[in-house]
Design an enzyme around this catalytic site. Structure first.
Site, mmCIF file in Angstrom:
data_model
loop_
_atom_site.group_PDB
_atom_site.id
_atom_site.type_symbol
_atom_site.label_atom_id
_atom_site.label_comp_id
_atom_site.label_asym_id
_atom_site.label_seq_id
_atom_site.Cartn_x
_atom_site.Cartn_y
_atom_site.Cartn_z
ATOM 1 N N LYS A 185 0.846 -1.204 0.000
ATOM 2 C CA LYS A 185 0.000 0.000 0.000
ATOM 3 C C LYS A 185 0.878 1.248 0.000
ATOM 4 O O LYS A 185 1.962 1.236 0.574
ATOM 5 C CB LYS A 185 -0.849 0.039 1.285
ATOM 6 N N ARG A 245 -10.104 -11.551 2.806
ATOM 7 C CA ARG A 245 -10.969 -12.635 2.318
ATOM 8 C C ARG A 245 -10.262 -13.984 2.394
ATOM 9 O O ARG A 245 -10.903 -15.013 2.536
ATOM 10 C CB ARG A 245 -11.443 -12.314 0.899
HETATM 11 N N1 BES Z 1 -7.809 -3.676 4.913
HETATM 12 C C1 BES Z 1 -8.091 -3.301 3.579
HETATM 13 C C2 BES Z 1 -9.409 -2.531 3.439
HETATM 14 C C3 BES Z 1 -9.452 -1.191 4.131
HETATM 15 C C4 BES Z 1 -9.171 -0.051 3.407
HETATM 16 C C5 BES Z 1 -9.825 -1.092 5.454
HETATM 17 C C6 BES Z 1 -9.241 1.190 4.035
HETATM 18 C C7 BES Z 1 -9.885 0.124 6.065
HETATM 19 C C8 BES Z 1 -9.605 1.267 5.373
HETATM 20 C C9 BES Z 1 -8.176 -4.525 2.690
HETATM 21 O O1 BES Z 1 -7.390 -5.603 3.061
HETATM 22 C C10 BES Z 1 -7.701 -4.121 1.329
HETATM 23 O O2 BES Z 1 -6.560 -3.778 1.213
HETATM 24 N N2 BES Z 1 -8.596 -4.166 0.347
HETATM 25 C C11 BES Z 1 -8.258 -3.804 -0.970
HETATM 26 C C12 BES Z 1 -8.855 -4.828 -1.887
HETATM 27 C C13 BES Z 1 -8.371 -4.734 -3.289
HETATM 28 C C14 BES Z 1 -6.904 -5.101 -3.367
HETATM 29 C C15 BES Z 1 -9.182 -5.655 -4.156
HETATM 30 C C16 BES Z 1 -8.821 -2.424 -1.230
HETATM 31 O O3 BES Z 1 -9.900 -2.119 -0.740
HETATM 32 O O4 BES Z 1 -8.150 -1.636 -1.879
HETATM 33 MN MN MN Z 2 -5.403 -5.427 2.299
#
Ligand code: BES
Ligand code: MN
Ligand code: ZN
Length: 473
Positions: A245, A319
């Site tokens: 990220k 997931r």
């Molecule tokens: N933990 C994140 C989701 C999240 C984002 C929680 C912002 C709290 C605040 C999750 O694991 C994630 O990274 N999701 C990705 C999914 C994508 C790679 C398909 C996302 O939402 O960008």
């Molecule tokens: Mn994630």
């Protein structure tokens, strides 16, 4: 020590009261001597009676000056009562005791919000302390105790989520789960391997702190009719893994175990309330880190139960850990209903924002119950659709499924994530709460404080206990 404020009950306003809160609507008790009639005072201050409005009036007391806080209750709805209770607590920060003449309506709602507004999380020197004691006059003791149990459960979930990830390893989380008063079983990495929890292991592989599966079991005194399994996402830090990220998004990811924290707190509260329902909690805990041992985009993993998944994005890790836990619940625990809760997708924040969480369900009645419970408990949920057309988004040519869509034909990130989970939940009634938007607050306001919200604790407890007081069926 997240909520240091205690709540108690007395029959009447004590004679030595120095700080007293009285709702606009009520007849002022004989203990209160105002120099002007209340309606004139309120008119003078142009007070409208809205929830959150407080008019402070000094009163002469033997030996000094006392204060009366006339507070508005708006339309008297639970929502309005919560707002006025939180405003009172915030108004009397640093004071010793506030005697409160409660408004008409359920004092549990009012007291719960008053206590939640006293929550703080600070490492180091404490800031200005919240009021030490809230005393509710003429209130039903049982309702105030329920409020306290709920507020403390929310506070526990917030504490766990606010704890920095340098402290909060999966093993640490398992230890905390062991402290809430129900039997706990923990899978370490060897046992996870032996039992085939390939998703949890794959996500945890890159971290120096190995993953854990945590199972909490609450069994009521009398044999229960229903057995519910709650599954929580317990990512103790989500860097994204090799699909790293950017910093701006990463710094908030210590709360990525908020769903797991809710499950731990709910199990503790059920035990404290002696709720008449059997509930098993599962927290799939891992730290998602990039390193030489991390899983790679394009790896194929085998989940609990044998289903294979091609990992196209290591940042879609929630997931993967949930899939193992859901498959295990279905195969081994024989629940009547399964509900998972997870900070799963950034996409749900785009869709519903920070005030309303998402519920997905394969079962209309279950979805309705959860939406209704959320309304009552002030953890508001909106039902989202499991759109079948989007299922092909997760097709893989080399595994049973992919963990994300390879291209961008379908989009709908929160829905496709829910569709992924559904494949592992089996045929039982199942619901999924995506709380990525509501899990963290950016403001110190009302019943919320900046940081983790504990969203999910109150809706799940309301759904599981239907507002019943402790020890009653
Ligand atoms: N933990 C994140 C989701 C999240 C984002 C929680 C912002 C709290 C605040 C999750 O694991 C994630 O990274 N999701 C990705 C999914 C994508 C790679 C398909 C996302 O939402 O960008
Ligand atoms: Mn994630
Ligand atoms: Zn995550």
């Amino acid at each position: 020590m997240p909520i240091e404020t205690t709540a108690s009950v007395v029959a009447e306003v004590p004679d030595d009261t120095e700080l007293l809160a009285v709702p606009y609507a009520s007849d002022l008790s004989p203990a209160v001597e105002l120099h002007l009639p209340a309606p004139d005072l309120l008119a003078h201050y142009e007070a409208k009676g809205e929830a959150g409005e407080i008019v402070e009036v000094p009163v002469a007391r033997a030996g000094g000056v006392g204060r009366i806080l006339l507070y508005g209750v708006g339309d008297g709805s639970p929502r309005a009562l919560r707002k006025s209770a939180a405003a009172l607590t915030r108004k009397v920060k640093g004071r010793d005791t506030l005697i409160v003449v409660p408004p008409d309506g359920d004092v549990a709602v009012f007291a719960e919000a008053a206590l939640l507004a006293a929550y703080t999380f600070k490492i180091g020197e404490p800031g200005k302390r919240a009021v030490r004691t809230l005393v509710f006059t003429g209130a039903d003791e049982e309702r105030v105790r329920r409020a306290e149990t709920l507020a403390h459960a929310v506070a526990l979930a917030r504490d766990l989520s606010n704890t920095p990830s340098s402290v909060k390893t999966p093993a640490w989380l398992a230890e905390r789960a062991g402290e809430v008063g129900v039997p706990v079983e923990v899978w370490d990495e060897e046992r996870l391997q032996a039992d085939g929890f390939g998703g949890i292991l794959a996500v945890g592989k890159g971290s120096a702190s190995p993953p854990r599966l945590i199972q909490l079991s609450y069994t009521p005194d009398e044999p229960a009719e229903r057995h519910v399994v709650l599954v929580g996402k317990g990512i103790t830090f989500d860097s994204g893994g090799l699909s790293l990220k950017p910093t701006e998004n990463m710094k908030f990811q210590k709360t990525d175990m908020a769903g797991g924290a809710v499950v731990i707190a709910v199990l503790g509260a059920l035990a404290a309330m002696r709720a008449p329902i059997r509930v098993t909690g599962l927290v799939a805990a891992a730290e998602n880190m990039p390193s030489g041992t991390s899983q790679r985009p394009s790896d194929v993993i085998t989940h609990y139960g044998g289903r294979t998944v091609e990992v196209l994005n290591t940042d879609a890790e929630g997931r993967l850990v949930l899939a193992d836990a859901l498959a295990y619940a279905d195969a081994v625990l024989d629940p009547d209903t399964v509900v998972d809760i997870a900070t799963l997708t950034g996409a749900i924040t785009v869709a519903l924002g920070r005030n309303v969480g998402a519920v997905y369900s394969s079962d209309d009645a279950l979805a309705e119950q959860l939406v209704e419970a959320g309304q009552v408990a002030d953890d508001r949920l909106w039902r989202m659709p499991l759109i079948e057309d989007y299922k092909p988004a997760l097709e893989s040519s080399i595994a049973d499924m992919a963990n994300v869509e390879a291209g961008s034909r379908f989009g709908a990130g929160s829905i496709t994530a829910a569709l992924f989970l559904r494949e592992f939940a089996g045929k039982r009634p199942w619901a999924h709460l995506d709380v990525a938007g509501v899990g963290r607050s950016t403001v110190d306001e009302g019943t919320l404080s900046k940081g983790a919200t504990g969203f999910g604790v109150r809706v799940l407890l309301e759904w599981l206990t239907k507002g019943r007081p402790a020890g009653r069926d």
